[in-house]
Enzyme design. Sequence first.
Site: not given
Ligand code: AMP
Length: 192
Positions: A147, A90, A135
């Site tokens: 985000r 990320r 969510r």
């Molecule tokens: P996602 O489902 O990939 O959108 O992830 C949901 C949330 O999980 C994100 O908004 C972050 O808070 C956390 N998250 C997921 N992947 C990462 C990552 N590689 N590094 C840091 N936080 C993460």
Amino acid sequence: MTRHFLIFGPPAAGKGTQAGALKDHLGVPHVSTGDMFRAHLSGDTELGKVVKDILASGQLVPDTITNQMVAERLAEADTAEGALLDGFPRNVIQAAWLDGYLAGHRTKLSGVVVLRVPDEELRSRLVGRAEKENRSDDADPAVVQRRIDTYKEQSEPCIAYYKAQGMVDVHEVDGVGSIEEVEARIRASVGG
Ligand code: AMP
């Protein structure tokens, strides 16, 4: 040679959906850091308690915590031949860490798929997803915007990082269209 791929793109670009078909096509497991964090939340684990507020705010979990979780996942037997990583890296620090991790295991990334979707489309998809999947990080417009901003500021530079490095094919794919259309574009791009 193992097969480690990334599916990359902003929140609600369709990474999770497309990963479902792509993992079968590539023959590797899907490893989503977002799904892993959400499992910790619903399981109310120690890690879940630590990351709860961070996820709710739309910010990133600290790199050391995230990298450790990924290292443990990639050490499991089912990912011995590779994985399709979704939501990781990320930021450029995580990208560099992943390169080091893979180099330490005598391998490297095989491909990066980037889904391109305009901001307006992302916002409307995120609102729809909040209603459908309950969510909480999709429900609040301020969190949704954070985000998207976090992606632009911290995650998008990973694409330039991989291009500058020149060690992996970066497949940029138009993510607007039906699930089947986008899937066909991804397949045409990655081949095989
Ligand atoms: P996602 O489902 O990939 O959108 O992830 C949901 C949330 O999980 C994100 O908004 C972050 O808070 C956390 N998250 C997921 N992947 C990462 C990552 N590689 N590094 C840091 N936080 C993460």
